[in-house]
Design a protein around this motif. Sequence first.
Motif: not given
Length: 102
Positions: A24-31, A71-75, A80-81
């Motif tokens: 959805g919207d919001g979060g540290p990267d607005d994703r 959620v896209p895998v890159e998030r 994890l990183g």
Amino acid sequence: IQVPEAEGAVALEQKDVSITIAHGDGGPDDRGPIYVNETRIESWGELSTKLADARALREDLLLLIRPDARVPVERVVKVLGIASSVGIEQYGIAAQPPEAEE
């Protein structure tokens, strides 16, 4: 959230910290919002600090990551990183067994 399906998924009863990665919207990267346990995280730096603090209290911390299926895998990889960068080595990713086909 909609937990993704995976063959062989089992219940993870024990965890020290859980991270929910929502769609959805919001979060540290607005994703999409991200939560550490029940606390909403507003920046990647805040996530790093929360995880570092938790790791300082427990060296063998077990982290459960609960990504929404959309959620896209890159998030997930970014989370994890960050966990790895603060020394967290044990983690699980929440999934549910696929629904049985008839």
